[in-house]
Design a protein around this motif. Structure first.
Motif, PDB file in Angstrom:
ATOM      1  N   ARG A   1      16.008  13.920 -38.774  1.00  0.00           N
ATOM      2  CA  ARG A   1      17.674  14.205 -38.279  1.00  0.00           C
ATOM      3  C   ARG A   1      17.753  12.116 -37.938  1.00  0.00           C
ATOM      4  NH1 ARG A   1      19.141  15.854 -33.846  1.00  0.00           N
ATOM      5  NH2 ARG A   1      19.221  13.866 -31.705  1.00  0.00           N
ATOM      6  N   PHE A   2      16.799  11.621 -37.420  1.00  0.00           N
ATOM      7  CA  PHE A   2      16.659  10.242 -37.388  1.00  0.00           C
ATOM      8  C   PHE A   2      15.869   9.688 -38.654  1.00  0.00           C
ATOM      9  CE2 PHE A   2      17.695  11.603 -33.442  1.00  0.00           C
ATOM     10  CZ  PHE A   2      17.985  10.730 -32.631  1.00  0.00           C
ATOM     11  N   VAL A   3      16.713   9.574 -39.791  1.00  0.00           N
ATOM     12  CA  VAL A   3      16.532   8.550 -40.779  1.00  0.00           C
ATOM     13  C   VAL A   3      16.404   7.484 -41.014  1.00  0.00           C
ATOM     14  CG1 VAL A   3      15.655  10.850 -42.259  1.00  0.00           C
ATOM     15  CG2 VAL A   3      18.453  10.457 -42.451  1.00  0.00           C
ATOM     16  N   PRO A   4      15.594   6.747 -42.095  1.00  0.00           N
ATOM     17  CA  PRO A   4      16.929   5.791 -42.528  1.00  0.00           C
ATOM     18  C   PRO A   4      17.703   5.744 -43.473  1.00  0.00           C
ATOM     19  CG  PRO A   4      14.445   5.714 -43.180  1.00  0.00           C
ATOM     20  CD  PRO A   4      14.453   6.961 -42.680  1.00  0.00           C
ATOM     21  N   LEU A   5      18.380   4.981 -42.913  1.00  0.00           N
ATOM     22  CA  LEU A   5      19.718   4.571 -43.586  1.00  0.00           C
ATOM     23  C   LEU A   5      20.873   3.422 -44.036  1.00  0.00           C
ATOM     24  CD1 LEU A   5      21.920   6.857 -41.442  1.00  0.00           C
ATOM     25  CD2 LEU A   5      20.760   7.791 -43.511  1.00  0.00           C
ATOM     26  N   ASP A   6      21.109   3.343 -45.152  1.00  0.00           N
ATOM     27  CA  ASP A   6      21.712   2.011 -45.577  1.00  0.00           C
ATOM     28  C   ASP A   6      22.205   1.241 -44.228  1.00  0.00           C
ATOM     29  OD1 ASP A   6      22.232   0.019 -47.617  1.00  0.00           O
ATOM     30  OD2 ASP A   6      24.570   0.406 -46.427  1.00  0.00           O
TER      31      ASP A   6
ATOM     32  N   GLY B   1      24.774  12.795 -32.145  1.00  0.00           N
ATOM     33  CA  GLY B   1      24.662  13.115 -33.984  1.00  0.00           C
ATOM     34  C   GLY B   1      25.276  11.569 -34.658  1.00  0.00           C
ATOM     35  N   GLU B   2      25.882  10.802 -33.764  1.00  0.00           N
ATOM     36  CA  GLU B   2      26.383   9.266 -34.155  1.00  0.00           C
ATOM     37  C   GLU B   2      24.421   8.199 -34.107  1.00  0.00           C
ATOM     38  OE1 GLU B   2      29.096   8.267 -35.687  1.00  0.00           O
ATOM     39  OE2 GLU B   2      29.355  10.478 -36.382  1.00  0.00           O
ATOM     40  N   VAL B   3      23.833   8.813 -33.500  1.00  0.00           N
ATOM     41  CA  VAL B   3      22.892   7.951 -32.572  1.00  0.00           C
ATOM     42  C   VAL B   3      22.634   7.206 -34.294  1.00  0.00           C
ATOM     43  CG1 VAL B   3      20.635   7.936 -31.430  1.00  0.00           C
ATOM     44  CG2 VAL B   3      23.175   8.355 -30.485  1.00  0.00           C
ATOM     45  N   PRO B   4      21.592   8.197 -35.340  1.00  0.00           N
ATOM     46  CA  PRO B   4      21.265   7.166 -36.041  1.00  0.00           C
ATOM     47  C   PRO B   4      21.956   6.038 -36.862  1.00  0.00           C
ATOM     48  CG  PRO B   4      20.640  10.053 -35.910  1.00  0.00           C
ATOM     49  CD  PRO B   4      21.701   9.644 -34.937  1.00  0.00           C
ATOM     50  N   LYS B   5      23.599   6.358 -36.550  1.00  0.00           N
ATOM     51  CA  LYS B   5      23.969   5.090 -37.531  1.00  0.00           C
ATOM     52  C   LYS B   5      23.878   3.972 -36.062  1.00  0.00           C
ATOM     53  CE  LYS B   5      27.622   7.945 -38.843  1.00  0.00           C
ATOM     54  NZ  LYS B   5      29.245   8.393 -39.543  1.00  0.00           N
TER      55      LYS B   5
ATOM     56  N   GLU C   1      12.495   7.666 -32.044  1.00  0.00           N
ATOM     57  CA  GLU C   1      13.849   7.392 -32.514  1.00  0.00           C
ATOM     58  C   GLU C   1      14.060   6.013 -33.609  1.00  0.00           C
ATOM     59  OE1 GLU C   1      16.141  10.645 -29.495  1.00  0.00           O
ATOM     60  OE2 GLU C   1      16.324   8.401 -30.084  1.00  0.00           O
ATOM     61  N   ALA C   2      13.510   4.944 -33.654  1.00  0.00           N
ATOM     62  CA  ALA C   2      13.306   3.402 -33.882  1.00  0.00           C
ATOM     63  C   ALA C   2      13.069   3.648 -34.888  1.00  0.00           C
ATOM     64  CB  ALA C   2      13.420   2.429 -33.094  1.00  0.00           C
ATOM     65  N   MET C   3      11.769   4.008 -35.062  1.00  0.00           N
ATOM     66  CA  MET C   3      10.731   4.123 -35.756  1.00  0.00           C
ATOM     67  C   MET C   3      10.597   5.110 -36.640  1.00  0.00           C
ATOM     68  SD  MET C   3       7.162   4.016 -33.277  1.00  0.00           S
ATOM     69  CE  MET C   3       6.105   3.907 -34.276  1.00  0.00           C
ATOM     70  N   ALA C   4      11.032   6.684 -36.097  1.00  0.00           N
ATOM     71  CA  ALA C   4      11.791   7.031 -37.776  1.00  0.00           C
ATOM     72  C   ALA C   4      12.200   6.821 -38.432  1.00  0.00           C
ATOM     73  CB  ALA C   4      11.841   9.021 -36.909  1.00  0.00           C
ATOM     74  N   CYS C   5      13.507   5.879 -37.795  1.00  0.00           N
ATOM     75  CA  CYS C   5      14.459   5.464 -39.215  1.00  0.00           C
ATOM     76  C   CYS C   5      13.770   3.782 -39.554  1.00  0.00           C
ATOM     77  CB  CYS C   5      15.739   4.645 -38.041  1.00  0.00           C
ATOM     78  SG  CYS C   5      16.174   6.494 -37.862  1.00  0.00           S
ATOM     79  N   GLN C   6      12.802   3.473 -39.178  1.00  0.00           N
ATOM     80  CA  GLN C   6      11.921   2.420 -39.678  1.00  0.00           C
ATOM     81  C   GLN C   6      12.265   0.569 -39.405  1.00  0.00           C
ATOM     82  OE1 GLN C   6      11.537   4.589 -44.157  1.00  0.00           O
ATOM     83  NE2 GLN C   6       9.821   3.091 -43.292  1.00  0.00           N
ATOM     84  N   ILE C   7      13.401   0.639 -37.944  1.00  0.00           N
ATOM     85  CA  ILE C   7      14.084  -0.175 -37.236  1.00  0.00           C
ATOM     86  C   ILE C   7      12.854  -0.862 -36.454  1.00  0.00           C
ATOM     87  CG2 ILE C   7      15.164  -0.824 -35.668  1.00  0.00           C
ATOM     88  CD1 ILE C   7      16.510  -0.129 -38.707  1.00  0.00           C
ATOM     89  N   PRO C   8      12.671  -2.219 -36.791  1.00  0.00           N
ATOM     90  CA  PRO C   8      11.542  -2.702 -35.716  1.00  0.00           C
ATOM     91  C   PRO C   8      12.340  -2.372 -34.356  1.00  0.00           C
ATOM     92  CG  PRO C   8      12.508  -4.541 -37.445  1.00  0.00           C
ATOM     93  CD  PRO C   8      13.234  -2.821 -37.755  1.00  0.00           C
ATOM     94  N   VAL C   9      10.647  -2.549 -33.478  1.00  0.00           N
ATOM     95  CA  VAL C   9      11.147  -2.036 -31.921  1.00  0.00           C
ATOM     96  C   VAL C   9      10.557  -3.253 -31.133  1.00  0.00           C
ATOM     97  CG1 VAL C   9      10.348  -0.522 -30.384  1.00  0.00           C
ATOM     98  CG2 VAL C   9      11.645   0.108 -32.390  1.00  0.00           C
ATOM     99  N   VAL C  10      11.186  -3.696 -30.403  1.00  0.00           N
ATOM    100  CA  VAL C  10      10.681  -4.634 -29.322  1.00  0.00           C
ATOM    101  C   VAL C  10       9.993  -3.682 -27.624  1.00  0.00           C
ATOM    102  CG1 VAL C  10      10.339  -6.603 -27.816  1.00  0.00           C
ATOM    103  CG2 VAL C  10      10.910  -6.803 -30.096  1.00  0.00           C
ATOM    104  N   ALA C  11       9.440  -3.291 -27.116  1.00  0.00           N
ATOM    105  CA  ALA C  11       9.204  -2.330 -25.920  1.00  0.00           C
ATOM    106  C   ALA C  11       8.088  -2.704 -24.669  1.00  0.00           C
ATOM    107  CB  ALA C  11       9.365  -0.697 -26.633  1.00  0.00           C
ATOM    108  N   THR C  12       8.953  -2.242 -23.854  1.00  0.00           N
ATOM    109  CA  THR C  12       7.735  -2.494 -22.710  1.00  0.00           C
ATOM    110  C   THR C  12       6.203  -1.085 -22.618  1.00  0.00           C
ATOM    111  OG1 THR C  12       8.930  -1.346 -21.098  1.00  0.00           O
ATOM    112  CG2 THR C  12       8.501  -3.833 -21.173  1.00  0.00           C
ATOM    113  N   PRO C  13       5.205  -2.209 -22.264  1.00  0.00           N
ATOM    114  CA  PRO C  13       3.879  -0.628 -22.322  1.00  0.00           C
ATOM    115  C   PRO C  13       4.229   0.306 -21.415  1.00  0.00           C
ATOM    116  CG  PRO C  13       3.225  -2.821 -21.226  1.00  0.00           C
ATOM    117  CD  PRO C  13       4.906  -3.126 -22.295  1.00  0.00           C
ATOM    118  N   THR C  14       5.317   1.080 -21.516  1.00  0.00           N
ATOM    119  CA  THR C  14       5.203   2.209 -20.487  1.00  0.00           C
ATOM    120  C   THR C  14       6.217   3.634 -21.642  1.00  0.00           C
ATOM    121  OG1 THR C  14       6.602   3.217 -18.867  1.00  0.00           O
ATOM    122  CG2 THR C  14       7.576   1.925 -20.478  1.00  0.00           C
ATOM    123  N   GLY C  15       5.298   4.704 -20.639  1.00  0.00           N
ATOM    124  CA  GLY C  15       5.206   6.214 -21.427  1.00  0.00           C
ATOM    125  C   GLY C  15       4.414   6.175 -22.178  1.00  0.00           C
TER     126      GLY C  15
END
Length: 328
Positions: A145-150, A203-207, A230-244
């Motif tokens: 479901r989480f894939v790169p989209l235009d 269902g709208e989150v990938p958009k 989910e962001a990584m599966a969509c190949q979108i850059p992420v900035v996150a804290t070191p947790t989890g």
């Protein structure tokens, strides 16, 4: 193998995002098409523990499962109303971080045969660890479901400006531990508009992810870190804290960053991303290593190990798909 999943986290019309990861795991288990697996689910609203115990006593009277597996610590108690050879429990974060929930959850441990946490970091916070064995059993990301989209098309469908800077805060702003205040500070410093998910239909989150220039996750604590995957599966850059699992997931992925929160440092990393319009990271393969399918296979293998059940041919096929987990 007869398995009953018990959860107080399940999507509803009022809260469509609640527990969507548990639903995704259930679907992934069913899609394994294992002829030995008979899977049922009992979902109830948050807080309805006494009613859930009564309901399960009534619905499953006289039945015995091989495994009854609960999601979230407090859910362990009503799940014990159902007879099983193995009672399992996966902890997700709040059940350990919240003082009252932690006490009630801990009291159930003597009755649990299979105790699990959604991430290695969370496992270390479980009372009794490491003397108490804690499996690592996250639900995983639905990479189908989480894939790169235009991006341009996603923005148009969401009525967003094609030329604007957008950052996505992938959580409900009302959840304190997710730190919406931090996200707002960084967005303001970068002169970017901040998008939030809140009660967005799953269902709208990938958009929404694909419409953003970057996803920011400044949480104090994460039991797992699904939004990052989910962001990584969509190949979108992420900035996150070191947790989890953020460090294990993001480490080595160019264009994504895992670092302690600091407005100035985070803004500098995001400016690097904004300087490359339409930037996509090479992160999908890493996200696949945390996929719902792989995590479902891991869960099924763990159930069999606790039941001392020999692998049948279908299970052996699944075992071939299962690789070492990224945190092992």
């Amino acid at each position: 193998m007869r398995v009953l999943i018990v959860t107080n986290m399940w999507p509803s019309p009022e809260r469509p995002a609640l527990g969507s990861f548990v639903r995704d795991q259930l679907e992934a288990l069913r899609e394994l098409d294992d002829p030995d697996l008979e899977l049922e689910c009992y979902a109830f609203p948050p807080g309805g523990y006494a009613a859930a115990a009564r309901g399960m006593l009534s619905d499953y009277r006289g039945r015995r499962f091989d495994v009854v597996h609960a999601h979230f610590g407090l859910t362990a108690w009503p799940s014990l109303a159902v007879s099983a050879e193995v009672h399992g429990l996966t902890l997700h974060g709040t059940d350990i971080h919240h003082r009252r929930s932690r006490l009630i959850t801990r009291a159930a441990f003597p009755f649990i045969d299979l105790l699990a946490a959604a991430s290695p970091e969370l496992a270390k916070q479980v009372p009794g660890y490491p003397r108490r064995e804690v499996e690592i059993l996250p639900c995983g990301v639905a990479t189908d479901r989480f894939v790169p989209l235009d991006r341009e098309r996603c923005r148009a469908e969401l009525s967003l400006d094609a030329r604007e800077r957008y950052l996505l805060f992938p959580a409900d702003p009302d959840r304190p531990g997710k730190r919406f205040d931090r996200a707002g500070a960084v967005a303001g410093n970068c002169n970017a508009k901040l998008l939030t998910l809140g009660n967005v239909d799953p269902g709208e989150v990938p958009k929404w992810i694909n419409a953003a220039d970057a996803v920011i996750v400044p949480s104090d604590n994460e039991g797992f870190g699904l939004a990052v995957l989910e962001a990584m599966a969509c190949q979108i850059p992420v900035v996150a804290t070191p947790t989890g699992i953020h460090e294990a997931a993001i480490g080595g992925i160019a264009g994504s960053y895992c670092l302690p929160f600091d407005v100035q440092r985070w803004s500098e990393k995001l400016e690097l991303i904004f300087e490359q319009p339409e930037m996509r990271t090479q992160s999908r393969e890493r996200a696949n290593s945390f996929s719902a399918e792989r995590m479902a296979i891991r869960l099924l293998d763990t159930w069999r190990m606790h039941l001392n059940t020999p692998l049948d041919s279908a299970a052996a096929d699944n075992e071939e798909k299962s690789t070492q987990a990224p945190w092992d």
